[in-house]
Design a protein around this motif. Structure first.
Motif, PDB file in Angstrom:
ATOM      1  N   LYS A 165      28.604 -16.513  60.094  1.00 16.21           N
ATOM      2  CA  LYS A 165      27.183 -16.739  60.579  1.00 16.21           C
ATOM      3  C   LYS A 165      26.579 -15.557  60.925  1.00 16.21           C
ATOM      4  O   LYS A 165      25.274 -15.478  61.307  1.00 16.21           O
ATOM      5  N   VAL A 166      27.524 -14.568  61.026  1.00 18.70           N
ATOM      6  CA  VAL A 166      26.686 -13.018  61.071  1.00 18.70           C
ATOM      7  C   VAL A 166      26.871 -12.054  59.992  1.00 18.70           C
ATOM      8  O   VAL A 166      27.749 -12.617  59.040  1.00 18.70           O
ATOM      9  N   ASP A 167      26.064 -11.329  59.750  1.00 16.49           N
ATOM     10  CA  ASP A 167      26.049 -10.490  58.699  1.00 16.49           C
ATOM     11  C   ASP A 167      26.962  -9.159  58.635  1.00 16.49           C
ATOM     12  O   ASP A 167      26.819  -8.144  58.002  1.00 16.49           O
ATOM     13  N   GLY A 168      28.355  -9.721  58.949  1.00 16.01           N
ATOM     14  CA  GLY A 168      29.286  -8.564  59.079  1.00 16.01           C
ATOM     15  C   GLY A 168      30.202  -8.587  60.289  1.00 16.01           C
ATOM     16  O   GLY A 168      30.405  -9.625  61.136  1.00 16.01           O
ATOM     17  N   VAL A 169      31.051  -7.469  60.386  1.00 13.79           N
ATOM     18  CA  VAL A 169      32.095  -7.383  61.378  1.00 13.79           C
ATOM     19  C   VAL A 169      31.485  -6.747  62.726  1.00 13.79           C
ATOM     20  O   VAL A 169      30.988  -5.423  62.306  1.00 13.79           O
ATOM     21  N   TYR A 170      31.730  -7.143  63.823  1.00 17.75           N
ATOM     22  CA  TYR A 170      30.973  -6.445  65.039  1.00 17.75           C
ATOM     23  C   TYR A 170      32.081  -6.139  65.862  1.00 17.75           C
ATOM     24  O   TYR A 170      33.342  -6.897  66.013  1.00 17.75           O
ATOM     25  N   ASP A 171      31.905  -5.126  66.804  1.00 16.26           N
ATOM     26  CA  ASP A 171      33.013  -4.719  67.671  1.00 16.26           C
ATOM     27  C   ASP A 171      33.161  -6.004  68.959  1.00 16.26           C
ATOM     28  O   ASP A 171      34.127  -5.980  69.451  1.00 16.26           O
ATOM     29  N   LYS A 172      32.002  -6.717  69.192  1.00 15.88           N
ATOM     30  CA  LYS A 172      32.189  -8.197  69.855  1.00 15.88           C
ATOM     31  C   LYS A 172      31.291  -8.959  69.389  1.00 15.88           C
ATOM     32  O   LYS A 172      30.235  -8.666  68.553  1.00 15.88           O
ATOM     33  N   ASP A 173      31.048  -9.940  69.952  1.00 12.65           N
ATOM     34  CA  ASP A 173      30.199 -11.262  69.540  1.00 12.65           C
ATOM     35  C   ASP A 173      28.649 -10.631  69.728  1.00 12.65           C
ATOM     36  O   ASP A 173      28.291 -10.534  70.744  1.00 12.65           O
ATOM     37  N   PRO A 174      28.128 -10.566  68.421  1.00 11.86           N
ATOM     38  CA  PRO A 174      26.564 -10.111  68.585  1.00 11.86           C
ATOM     39  C   PRO A 174      25.879 -11.314  69.046  1.00 11.86           C
ATOM     40  O   PRO A 174      24.533 -11.019  69.434  1.00 11.86           O
ATOM     41  N   LYS A 175      26.425 -12.623  69.285  1.00  8.05           N
ATOM     42  CA  LYS A 175      25.330 -13.703  69.746  1.00  8.05           C
ATOM     43  C   LYS A 175      25.496 -13.725  71.247  1.00  8.05           C
ATOM     44  O   LYS A 175      24.750 -14.413  71.866  1.00  8.05           O
ATOM     45  N   LYS A 176      26.751 -12.814  71.694  1.00  3.19           N
ATOM     46  CA  LYS A 176      26.735 -13.074  73.180  1.00  3.19           C
ATOM     47  C   LYS A 176      26.413 -11.579  73.687  1.00  3.19           C
ATOM     48  O   LYS A 176      25.991 -11.714  75.158  1.00  3.19           O
ATOM     49  N   PHE A 177      26.298 -10.658  73.166  1.00  3.13           N
ATOM     50  CA  PHE A 177      25.953  -9.111  73.430  1.00  3.13           C
ATOM     51  C   PHE A 177      25.024  -8.475  72.695  1.00  3.13           C
ATOM     52  O   PHE A 177      25.257  -8.351  71.416  1.00  3.13           O
ATOM     53  N   ASP A 178      23.962  -7.937  73.436  1.00  9.89           N
ATOM     54  CA  ASP A 178      22.805  -7.384  72.526  1.00  9.89           C
ATOM     55  C   ASP A 178      23.334  -5.997  72.167  1.00  9.89           C
ATOM     56  O   ASP A 178      22.745  -5.413  71.063  1.00  9.89           O
ATOM     57  N   ASP A 179      24.288  -5.346  72.770  1.00  7.41           N
ATOM     58  CA  ASP A 179      24.756  -3.999  72.442  1.00  7.41           C
ATOM     59  C   ASP A 179      25.945  -4.113  71.232  1.00  7.41           C
ATOM     60  O   ASP A 179      26.651  -2.970  71.052  1.00  7.41           O
ATOM     61  N   ALA A 180      26.327  -5.244  70.629  1.00  5.72           N
ATOM     62  CA  ALA A 180      27.186  -5.338  69.893  1.00  5.72           C
ATOM     63  C   ALA A 180      26.911  -4.381  68.645  1.00  5.72           C
ATOM     64  O   ALA A 180      25.864  -4.446  68.039  1.00  5.72           O
ATOM     65  N   THR A 181      27.914  -3.774  68.028  1.00  9.08           N
ATOM     66  CA  THR A 181      27.723  -2.821  66.960  1.00  9.08           C
ATOM     67  C   THR A 181      28.163  -3.666  65.689  1.00  9.08           C
ATOM     68  O   THR A 181      29.688  -3.655  65.961  1.00  9.08           O
ATOM     69  N   ARG A 182      27.532  -3.282  64.617  1.00  9.49           N
ATOM     70  CA  ARG A 182      28.335  -3.731  63.289  1.00  9.49           C
ATOM     71  C   ARG A 182      28.934  -2.538  62.519  1.00  9.49           C
ATOM     72  O   ARG A 182      28.355  -1.439  62.616  1.00  9.49           O
ATOM     73  N   TYR A 183      29.989  -2.961  61.852  1.00 10.09           N
ATOM     74  CA  TYR A 183      30.720  -2.074  61.151  1.00 10.09           C
ATOM     75  C   TYR A 183      30.081  -2.062  59.740  1.00 10.09           C
ATOM     76  O   TYR A 183      30.145  -3.172  59.307  1.00 10.09           O
ATOM     77  N   ASP A 184      29.907  -1.204  59.154  1.00  7.72           N
ATOM     78  CA  ASP A 184      29.885  -1.000  57.760  1.00  7.72           C
ATOM     79  C   ASP A 184      30.854  -1.086  56.776  1.00  7.72           C
ATOM     80  O   ASP A 184      31.018  -1.845  55.900  1.00  7.72           O
ATOM     81  N   THR A 185      31.937  -0.442  57.145  1.00  7.23           N
ATOM     82  CA  THR A 185      33.368  -0.674  56.682  1.00  7.23           C
ATOM     83  C   THR A 185      34.190  -0.463  57.898  1.00  7.23           C
ATOM     84  O   THR A 185      34.067   0.174  59.022  1.00  7.23           O
ATOM     85  N   ILE A 186      35.506  -0.941  57.719  1.00  9.68           N
ATOM     86  CA  ILE A 186      36.470  -1.069  58.792  1.00  9.68           C
ATOM     87  C   ILE A 186      37.808  -1.523  58.054  1.00  9.68           C
ATOM     88  O   ILE A 186      38.031  -1.923  56.900  1.00  9.68           O
ATOM     89  N   THR A 187      39.104  -0.815  58.401  1.00  8.47           N
ATOM     90  CA  THR A 187      40.331  -0.813  57.756  1.00  8.47           C
ATOM     91  C   THR A 187      41.133  -2.246  58.107  1.00  8.47           C
ATOM     92  O   THR A 187      40.565  -2.706  59.253  1.00  8.47           O
ATOM     93  N   TYR A 188      41.654  -2.685  57.354  1.00  8.55           N
ATOM     94  CA  TYR A 188      42.798  -3.584  57.633  1.00  8.55           C
ATOM     95  C   TYR A 188      43.226  -3.725  59.047  1.00  8.55           C
ATOM     96  O   TYR A 188      43.443  -4.510  59.969  1.00  8.55           O
ATOM     97  N   ASP A 189      43.948  -2.347  59.043  1.00  4.87           N
ATOM     98  CA  ASP A 189      44.859  -2.207  60.327  1.00  4.87           C
ATOM     99  C   ASP A 189      43.779  -2.113  61.761  1.00  4.87           C
ATOM    100  O   ASP A 189      44.228  -2.887  62.613  1.00  4.87           O
ATOM    101  N   ASP A 190      42.440  -1.606  61.779  1.00 10.88           N
ATOM    102  CA  ASP A 190      41.631  -1.851  62.915  1.00 10.88           C
ATOM    103  C   ASP A 190      41.261  -3.171  63.101  1.00 10.88           C
ATOM    104  O   ASP A 190      41.101  -3.468  64.521  1.00 10.88           O
ATOM    105  N   VAL A 191      41.382  -4.135  62.036  1.00 16.59           N
ATOM    106  CA  VAL A 191      40.847  -5.391  62.330  1.00 16.59           C
ATOM    107  C   VAL A 191      41.977  -6.089  62.997  1.00 16.59           C
ATOM    108  O   VAL A 191      41.839  -6.929  64.079  1.00 16.59           O
ATOM    109  N   LEU A 192      43.145  -5.668  62.483  1.00 19.61           N
ATOM    110  CA  LEU A 192      44.369  -6.509  63.211  1.00 19.61           C
ATOM    111  C   LEU A 192      44.701  -5.947  64.625  1.00 19.61           C
ATOM    112  O   LEU A 192      44.757  -6.837  65.526  1.00 19.61           O
ATOM    113  N   GLN A 193      44.434  -4.628  64.954  1.00 17.90           N
ATOM    114  CA  GLN A 193      44.713  -4.134  66.141  1.00 17.90           C
ATOM    115  C   GLN A 193      43.754  -4.499  67.107  1.00 17.90           C
ATOM    116  O   GLN A 193      44.171  -4.614  68.303  1.00 17.90           O
ATOM    117  N   GLN A 194      42.238  -4.620  66.834  1.00 14.44           N
ATOM    118  CA  GLN A 194      41.119  -4.970  67.425  1.00 14.44           C
ATOM    119  C   GLN A 194      41.017  -6.193  67.914  1.00 14.44           C
ATOM    120  O   GLN A 194      40.202  -6.814  68.365  1.00 14.44           O
TER     121      GLN A 194
END
Length: 244
Positions: free
Chosen positions: A169-198
């Protein structure tokens, strides 16, 4: 000149498109919304016209979700099998929509039901792709306790896909839910390990680990953006790439 001849050169030759069952229900609270199914089929056709070989896995959450059934006291294995059957219904709906617009499609089920779908035979599925048929893999892996995210990653590896496209429903991976937080930041790239750890919820941990172990990139993009799937394959658009 046909559409394929006019299309820009695609960045990938063979891809897996993973979408949730909820993506097919439109604004309804459940079930299938035929105009939405048709819209997604047109998106798939636009990429198919570029000469890209396409695999698909569709979830079943719009009809029945195994975890939800299990949470309500149903035995988990039974609930998961019911969820797998829901994915077959979605796959048949998508096959119908694709073939209505001239895209040859095969539904391939991990659970045998020969009257409605082919059984999964890897070499036969590869041959379908080589013949430019869209292959929709249904019934997950055929095993309980595995999600359709994991099934999509497994089949993508077996089919030697170059990437998994996860339509959301959103245009990428964000550090938090962009529908709930206006200051959510989208990642252009991110590693598998960061996805798992976060715990970013791109896919379940088993799917991410399987993609990581086989160095299979995951492209997260918005399925609600018209032309988004085709745009990314043409080297444009907004998305997040999950990689090593």
């Amino acid at each position: 000149m046909n559409d394929a001849a006019q299309s820009p050169k695609a960045t990938f030759k063979r891809v897996m498109l993973k979408i949730s069952g909820e993506a097919l229900m439109g604004d309804q609270g459940f079930g299938l919304h035929p105009p939405t199914v048709q819209r997604i089929a047109q998106e798939v056709k636009s990429v198919h016209d570029m000469g890209v070989e396409i695999c698909m896995v569709i979830g079943g959450g719009n009809i029945f979700r195994g975890l939800a059934g299990s949470a309500q006291g149903m035995e988990r294995t039974t609930a998961d099998y019911m969820g797998m059957l829901a994915t077959v219904m979605n796959a048949l709906a998508m096959q119908s929509a694709l073939e209505a617009i001239g895209v040859y499609t095969r539904v391939i089920s991990a659970i045998r039901m020969d009257e409605v779908a082919e059984p999964y035979i890897r070499r036969r599925a590869v041959r379908h792709l080589e013949k430019k048929r869209v292959c929709i893999f249904a019934a997950g892996t055929g095993n309980p306790y595995f999600t359709t995210d994991t099934a999509a990653t497994l089949r993508a590896n077996e089919m030697t896909c170059e990437a998994i496209f996860k339509g959301t429903k959103v245009d990428g991976v964000y550090d938090k839910d962009p529908k709930k937080f206006d200051d959510a930041t989208r990642y252009d790239t991110i590693t598998y390990d960061d996805v798992l750890q976060q715990h970013l919820g791109v896919m379940d941990a088993s799917a991410i680990a399987l993609a990581r172990d086989n160095n299979l990139p995951i492209i997260v993009f918005s399925l609600d953006e018209p032309g988004g799937f085709r745009g990314i394959l043409a080297g444009e658009g907004t998305y997040t790439k999950v990689h090593g």
